[in-house]
Write an enzyme that holds these catalytic residues in place. Structure first.
Site, PDB file in Angstrom:
ATOM      1  N   SER A 152      12.521  94.810  74.376  1.00  0.00           N
ATOM      2  CA  SER A 152      12.126  96.211  74.574  1.00  0.00           C
ATOM      3  C   SER A 152      11.937  96.587  76.038  1.00  0.00           C
ATOM      4  O   SER A 152      11.453  97.689  76.324  1.00  0.00           O
ATOM      5  CB  SER A 152      10.808  96.466  73.832  1.00  0.00           C
ATOM      6  N   GLU A 182       4.825  51.746 123.529  1.00  0.00           N
ATOM      7  CA  GLU A 182       6.237  51.408 123.693  1.00  0.00           C
ATOM      8  C   GLU A 182       6.720  51.480 125.142  1.00  0.00           C
ATOM      9  O   GLU A 182       7.618  50.736 125.532  1.00  0.00           O
ATOM     10  CB  GLU A 182       7.099  52.354 122.830  1.00  0.00           C
TER      11      GLU A 182
END
Length: 697
Positions: free
Chosen positions: A351, A91
């Site tokens: 329990s 680029e």
């Protein structure tokens, strides 16, 4: 003809005319553009996705921005250096040397466009692209191009090259609502951009040039072709070698978008709502463990039955920090109410509160793990409790009663210590079970007659793992720092006794027992299955059931939740961290070695030892029992002294020397005991005495 001046090619005349017109246009455009430009944009107004990360900064879940984009913050340090090299080479070759605009690139692009009659290559630098991303100009007029160049120069004067590169990596378009290299890598490759292949890097270089027409999820052929053009050009320039280029060109391009990470979805959503938009929220979670346990919960829940879900919590014993929080089974699974955090849902605990009943009794000196207790038919008014197996087991030890989760012994002891006291003690650890409307604490609390959350059970068992000292659960370091101190749940000896008993609870099929202390529970009607346990380093809590509260026949804690618990410990670490040794002063004895008061539990009153003269029970030393060996573990910890019967106040003596006097409480402490044999005596207000001989080691 000879002697005539040479004519310039028509193309050169056109080029010269183009340059003159361009210079004139540029002059006019610059003046107009400078007049219209405002403050230099430097990215301060860019909105980012909120990120929730684990304790090491690894991504758990990103959130879409308010403007509808996946825009994850990223820097050059977060991406593969190979990608950066390819990006700059393709680029903007002179990115690190120009000042925002590359004249050579502009002239090259202009000449190529003139020569070929079409745009062959762009002249925009990365800085100009950043300027365009910060200030989009969709019309693309000459003045717009000039504005980009001016902005590029201005940006270069204010930001470093690395900062400019960071903005490009964050804002570059990758199709649809995907912006930035990190978001693109996650969406198309399912991974962070830190390690990318040559083919993946080339695709991320190619896509921003035409993000919509090259979207891999819509046009994979175009994406692949664009990627291969990048590879070919960089190979020709020597940026990638021939072998890398050949391998990259042969790879298939992605053909769709992948889902973004969605780990710890419930925790992430809660914390994101509490944070500023665009924040990076750090949790105490561990990413790999979270992912592993989410898979475990999903697989086991699907195997159990339709509509069944599972939740799992893992807490660090030392700090109370949550390492994994699985709130359900499949966040988008409507059948299993996936978006409901089941770790916070009120459920019947079955329990699982029984150990805390026994903890009070251990602390009070009412029972010892080896105390005998009757498991037989009893009645409390109209209530006649039964065991889960519909059978009674006769006389058993307290250890056996808790390990087998027998109901009658637990209710007998709860009746003695009091449900109100149990509820108050649980509140010490920050847990307040929710009772039915207009109902006070009763014996039903011991068998699941109150609502608790998985987080509550994790906190309670975490306190046991910490020797009875509770600590608030935390999902962020800030929560831990701001947590209010909690009162002690149990004294260390009582907490250790509970753990010692629970370590012997029967392990699930194909699991190794004796390595963790754990308890299971099943609510009435098979609606909830629980398993909570701990070793020396971590506490894990598991819930299994239907989110809508419907019954799941046959789903019990021992068969449904316990296997998940043991597997979770295995995934946490292959070898267990051992449970701590007994704290100093803990009595470890067989039933026959206990004092008469502790050998057998007699409900509703004091030991049946009557005083001949008054009809009242004389004092009896409940702790330490006669003949006990007290291991101080090399410390000078106080020894607990407990008395049954008698009339307060009490006076305690050691070898005839008073150590406390005028005590109205039935519990006192012997400070600084010396090693060796000692004779303990207690005298009540009527002059009645009891003695015990012990050995301090």
């Amino acid at each position: 003809m000879k002697g005539e001046p040479r004519r310039w090619p028509l193309r050169l005349y056109v080029a010269l005319l183009f340059v003159l017109l361009a210079l004139n246009g540029v002059g006019f455009g610059v003046s107009e553009t400078l007049r219209r430009l405002g403050p230099v944009p430097l990215g301060e107004d860019v909105t980012y996705s909120t990120l929730v990360v684990d304790r090491d900064g690894r991504l758990l879940r990103p959130f879409i921005t308010k403007d509808g984009y996946w825009r994850l913050p990223v820097t050059a340090d977060d991406v593969d250096p190979r990608f950066l090299n390819m990006l700059v080479a393709y680029e903007d070759k002179r990115f690190y040397s120009h000042h925002g605009v590359d004249p050579r690139a502009l002239l090259r692009a202009s000449w190529q466009a003139l020569s070929h009659g079409r745009i062959v290559s762009g002249g925009s630098t990365l800085t100009m692209q950043v300027a365009r991303l910060l200030e989009p100009r969709p019309q693309r007029r000459l003045t717009d191009k000039i504005a980009e160049m001016i902005r590029a120069v201005q940006i270069e004067r204010r930001l470093s090259k690395r900062q400019i590169l960071d903005l490009y990596l964050t804002l570059a378009p990758y199709g649809g609502n995907i912006e930035g290299t990190r978001a693109a890598a996650l969406a198309y490759f399912g991974k962070e951009p830190k390690r990318l292949s040559t083919a993946e890097s080339a695709l991320l270089v190619a896509l921003p040039q035409a993000p919509e027409s090259r979207r891999p999820d819509r046009n994979p052929k175009a994406a692949k072709a664009a990627r291969n053009r990048v590879v070919a050009r960089l190979a020709a320039e020597g940026v990638v070698n021939a072998d890398q280029a050949q391998a990259a060109s042969g790879e298939e391009a992605p053909k769709g978008r992948l889902a973004f990470p969605l780990l710890a979805a419930h925790v992430a959503e809660r914390l994101a709502k509490q944070s500023l938009s665009g924040a990076v929220v750090t949790t105490t979670l561990a990413r790999e463990l979270q992912a592993s346990l989410e898979t475990l919960a999903r697989d086991r829940a699907l195997a159990i039955g339709s509509g069944v879900a599972a939740a799992i919590l893992v807490a660090d014993n030392r700090t109370g920090e949550i390492r994994a929080h699985v709130g359900g089974t499949g966040y988008f699974d409507r059948v299993r109410a996936g978006q409901m955090d089941l770790a916070l849902a009120l459920r019947s605990p079955g329990s699982t509160l029984k150990p805390f009943i026994y903890g009070l009794a251990f602390e009070d000196g009412i029972v010892h793990p080896e105390t005998l207790i009757d498991d037989r038919a009893v009645r409390y008014g109209a209530y006649a409790p039964e065991n889960f197996d519909d059978a009674f087991h006769g006389t058993v030890t307290v250890r056996t009663a808790l390990q087998q989760s027998l109901n009658v012994p637990a209710l007998q002891i709860l009746d003695q210590v009091g449900p109100d006291r149990l509820m108050a003690r649980l509140a010490n650890a920050g847990v307040k079970p929710v009772l039915p409307p207009n109902a006070g604490p009763g014996l039903a609390v011991g068998l699941g007659g109150a609502g608790v959350r998985l987080t509550d059970l994790a906190a309670l068992y975490l306190a046991l793992a910490r020797g009875g000292e509770p600590v608030s659960l935390s999902w962020q370091l800030e929560e831990r720092r701001n947590a209010k101190p909690l009162r002690r749940l149990f004294e260390p000896s009582a907490a250790w006794m509970i753990g010692d008993v629970l370590r012997g609870a029967p392990a699930p099929q194909n699991a190794v027992g004796g390595l963790i202390a754990y308890k299971t529970g099943t609510s009435y009607g098979y609606r909830d299955a629980w398993a909570v346990g701990y070793d020396g380093a971590a506490t894990i809590a598991v819930w299994v059931g239907r989110p809508d509260g419907a019954a799941v026949p046959g789903v019990v804690g021992r068969l449904a939740a316990a296997p998940i618990l043991f597997e979770a410990f295995q995934r946490l670490w292959p070898s267990r961290s051992p449970l701590p040794p007994a704290p100093p002063g803990t009595v470890i004895a067989r039933t026959t070695e206990l004092s008469a008061a502790l050998q057998r539990f007699r409900p509703h009153g004091l030991p049946e030892v009557a005083s001949a003269s008054s009809g009242e029970a004389p004092p009896a030393i409940a702790f330490p029992p006669d003949g006990a060996r007290i291991d101080l573990g090399g410390e000078t910890s106080p020894v607990s002294l407990k008395v049954y019967g008698g009339t307060p106040p009490f006076t305690w003596l050691v070898d005839g020397v008073p150590v406390t006097a005028g005590e109205f409480r039935r519990e006192s402490f012997w400070e600084g005991p010396a090693k060796g044999f000692a004779r303990l005596s207690v005298i009540d207000a009527r002059g009645k005495t009891a003695t015990a001989r012990v050995r301090v080691e």
